[in-house]
Design a protein around this motif. Structure first.
Motif, PDB file in Angstrom:
ATOM      1  N   LEU A  39       0.284   6.910  -6.755  1.00  0.00           N
ATOM      2  CA  LEU A  39      -0.874   7.790  -6.953  1.00  0.00           C
ATOM      3  C   LEU A  39      -0.502   9.248  -6.703  1.00  0.00           C
ATOM      4  CD1 LEU A  39      -3.828   8.133  -7.623  1.00  0.00           C
ATOM      5  CD2 LEU A  39      -4.354   7.686  -5.219  1.00  0.00           C
ATOM      6  N   GLU A  40       0.242   9.503  -5.653  1.00  0.00           N
ATOM      7  CA  GLU A  40       0.694  10.866  -5.349  1.00  0.00           C
ATOM      8  C   GLU A  40       1.554  11.408  -6.498  1.00  0.00           C
ATOM      9  OE1 GLU A  40       3.859  12.971  -2.357  1.00  0.00           O
ATOM     10  OE2 GLU A  40       2.750  11.244  -1.604  1.00  0.00           O
ATOM     11  N   THR A  41       2.424  10.561  -7.030  1.00  0.00           N
ATOM     12  CA  THR A  41       3.282  10.959  -8.141  1.00  0.00           C
ATOM     13  C   THR A  41       2.452  11.271  -9.379  1.00  0.00           C
ATOM     14  OG1 THR A  41       5.089   9.611  -7.296  1.00  0.00           O
ATOM     15  CG2 THR A  41       5.174  10.194  -9.632  1.00  0.00           C
ATOM     16  N   TYR A  42       1.489  10.432  -9.673  1.00  0.00           N
ATOM     17  CA  TYR A  42       0.622  10.642 -10.831  1.00  0.00           C
ATOM     18  C   TYR A  42      -0.137  11.957 -10.694  1.00  0.00           C
ATOM     19  CZ  TYR A  42      -3.000   9.863 -14.295  1.00  0.00           C
ATOM     20  OH  TYR A  42      -3.842   9.997 -15.361  1.00  0.00           O
ATOM     21  N   ASP A  43      -0.705  12.200  -9.510  1.00  0.00           N
ATOM     22  CA  ASP A  43      -1.435  13.445  -9.280  1.00  0.00           C
ATOM     23  C   ASP A  43      -0.522  14.661  -9.419  1.00  0.00           C
ATOM     24  OD1 ASP A  43      -3.762  12.023  -8.855  1.00  0.00           O
ATOM     25  OD2 ASP A  43      -3.614  12.101  -6.662  1.00  0.00           O
ATOM     26  N   LEU A  85       0.804  -1.221   0.000  1.00  0.00           N
ATOM     27  CA  LEU A  85       0.000   0.000   0.000  1.00  0.00           C
ATOM     28  C   LEU A  85       0.844   1.282   0.000  1.00  0.00           C
ATOM     29  CD1 LEU A  85      -2.848   1.031  -0.151  1.00  0.00           C
ATOM     30  CD2 LEU A  85      -2.983   0.888   2.341  1.00  0.00           C
ATOM     31  N   PRO A  86       1.937   1.391   0.786  1.00  0.00           N
ATOM     32  CA  PRO A  86       2.728   2.627   0.736  1.00  0.00           C
ATOM     33  C   PRO A  86       3.286   2.919  -0.662  1.00  0.00           C
ATOM     34  CG  PRO A  86       3.319   1.373   2.678  1.00  0.00           C
ATOM     35  CD  PRO A  86       2.420   0.499   1.843  1.00  0.00           C
ATOM     36  N   LEU A 118       1.874   1.923  -3.545  1.00  0.00           N
ATOM     37  CA  LEU A 118       0.736   2.345  -4.357  1.00  0.00           C
ATOM     38  C   LEU A 118       0.337   3.786  -4.048  1.00  0.00           C
ATOM     39  CD1 LEU A 118      -1.429  -0.894  -4.242  1.00  0.00           C
ATOM     40  CD2 LEU A 118      -0.012  -0.062  -6.127  1.00  0.00           C
ATOM     41  N   ASP A 119       0.395   4.170  -2.782  1.00  0.00           N
ATOM     42  CA  ASP A 119       0.106   5.557  -2.400  1.00  0.00           C
ATOM     43  C   ASP A 119       1.112   6.514  -3.037  1.00  0.00           C
ATOM     44  OD1 ASP A 119      -2.083   4.812  -0.883  1.00  0.00           O
ATOM     45  OD2 ASP A 119      -0.968   4.820   1.016  1.00  0.00           O
ATOM     46  N   PHE A 120       2.386   6.126  -3.038  1.00  0.00           N
ATOM     47  CA  PHE A 120       3.425   6.951  -3.647  1.00  0.00           C
ATOM     48  C   PHE A 120       3.178   7.103  -5.142  1.00  0.00           C
ATOM     49  CE2 PHE A 120       7.508   7.322  -5.869  1.00  0.00           C
ATOM     50  CZ  PHE A 120       7.948   8.529  -5.343  1.00  0.00           C
TER      51      PHE A 120
END
Length: 58
Positions: A10-14, A3-4, A6-8
């Motif tokens: 998503l944050e990068t994509y945003d 999960l960490p 995947l969160d990274f």
């Protein structure tokens, strides 16, 4: 993936979608550092390689 990570991702994509010079025609100065850019590029390449290997195993 954990999960960490995947969160990274998503944050990068945003962040990529609003960062100047990220392929959206902006002429503004980039708002990320060289070090951040290197991490983003290398993480992206690693993730693509991992996804490719996982698909081949199926």
């Amino acid at each position: 993936m954990p999960l960490p990570i995947l969160d990274f991702i998503l944050e990068t994509y945003d962040k990529r979608n609003v960062t100047p010079l990220a392929g959206h025609g902006s002429l503004d100065e980039p708002t990320i550092t060289r070090d951040q850019a290197v991490v983003l590029v290398e993480m992206t390449k690693s993730i693509v390689r991992i996804e490719g290997k996982l698909k081949r195993e199926i």
